[in-house]
Motif scaffolding. Structure first.
Motif, short mmCIF file in Angstrom:
data_model
loop_
_atom_site.label_atom_id
_atom_site.label_comp_id
_atom_site.label_asym_id
_atom_site.label_seq_id
_atom_site.Cartn_x
_atom_site.Cartn_y
_atom_site.Cartn_z
N ASP A 26 27.63 10.76 -70.43
CA ASP A 26 26.21 9.40 -69.56
C ASP A 26 26.80 8.03 -69.63
O ASP A 26 26.44 7.70 -68.77
N ALA A 29 29.56 6.08 -68.20
CA ALA A 29 29.62 6.44 -67.19
C ALA A 29 28.72 5.22 -66.51
O ALA A 29 28.91 4.52 -65.68
N SER A 30 27.33 4.66 -68.17
CA SER A 30 26.13 4.25 -67.25
C SER A 30 26.67 3.04 -67.92
O SER A 30 26.23 2.34 -67.43
N THR A 32 28.25 -0.66 -67.49
CA THR A 32 29.23 -1.84 -66.80
C THR A 32 30.65 -2.08 -67.66
O THR A 32 31.42 -2.41 -67.30
N TYR A 34 32.31 -1.04 -70.21
CA TYR A 34 33.45 0.41 -70.85
C TYR A 34 33.71 0.21 -72.22
O TYR A 34 34.59 -1.05 -72.36
N ASN A 120 16.52 0.69 -70.05
CA ASN A 120 16.81 0.88 -68.98
C ASN A 120 15.73 1.20 -68.49
O ASN A 120 14.92 1.90 -69.19
N PHE A 135 20.00 8.24 -66.03
CA PHE A 135 21.61 7.68 -65.94
C PHE A 135 21.80 7.42 -64.25
O PHE A 135 21.41 8.07 -63.07
N MET A 136 21.58 6.13 -64.14
CA MET A 136 21.87 5.59 -62.48
C MET A 136 22.72 6.11 -62.00
O MET A 136 22.60 6.39 -60.87
N GLN A 137 24.11 6.83 -62.23
CA GLN A 137 24.88 6.97 -61.27
C GLN A 137 24.80 8.00 -61.48
O GLN A 137 25.55 8.72 -60.42
N ASN A 138 23.67 9.11 -61.92
CA ASN A 138 23.48 9.93 -61.47
C ASN A 138 22.56 10.97 -60.56
O ASN A 138 22.43 11.62 -59.62
N VAL A 166 20.96 -2.82 -59.48
CA VAL A 166 20.77 -1.74 -58.88
C VAL A 166 19.77 -1.57 -57.93
O VAL A 166 18.95 -1.15 -58.37
#
Length: 176
Positions: A26, A29-30, A32, A34, A120, A135-138, A166
């Protein structure tokens, strides 16, 4: 998560190295940028107090001059669309204006042998920052009044980098 009192009266939560390692996918994935070789560490409450102070000042400096946060805007303004520096500056001013609304979490990352703290921050989201890392993407849903701000704090250099915004405050104002 460990609660830490912040100077302005709010609080933030420190993510333990163990928790972060258990949720490595996670975290990857969060980010930007990688970073497949990422590792984790647990920042101290003192680290967080300094990170919070420097991060906030960084945002406030960006609200005055976006090149303080995005140096390439000052060095090569021709590489940005017309109005982009002003848009970023206004967004950082709105983040600074709404700073007290953000829940805050801090995770220690080791990237290419260098320790940094992932700051975060999120607002407009019903989530318990003490319970688990958000987690932002979740959880991010556009146009729902959810705002994320992330950046890296380097405790050795006492500086910030890699700002991600975001759920822009300006976009919410346009949608109203």
């Amino acid at each position: 998560m460990t609660r830490v009192a912040l100077e302005e009266g709010g609080s933030g939560y420190i993510v333990s190295e163990k928790y972060a390692a258990e949720h490595k996918a996670d975290f990857l994935a969060s980010l930007t940028d990688y970073q497949p070789d990422i590792d984790f560490w647990t920042p101290s409450p003192d680290d967080i107090v300094v990170a919070e102070r420097v991060f906030r000042q960084w945002i406030e400096d960006g609200a005055k001059d976006p090149a303080a946060v995005y140096p390439e805007m000052g060095a090569h303004p021709e590489n940005f669309s017309p109005g982009e520096p002003e848009f970023q500056q206004k967004e950082m001013a709105l983040i600074a204006q709404n700073y007290g609304r953000y829940a805050r979490q801090y995770a220690g990352l080791i990237v290419q042998g260098r320790k940094v703290i992932l700051c975060n921050y999120f607002a407009g989201l019903e989530a318990n920052p003490a319970g688990s890392f958000v987690f932002m993407q979740n959880v991010f849903v556009p146009h729902k009044g959810i705002h994320f701000v992330q950046g890296w704090f380097d405790p050795d250099a006492k500086s910030c980098s890699k700002l991600v915004m975001v759920g822009l405050w300006q976009k919410d104002a346009e949608d109203e």
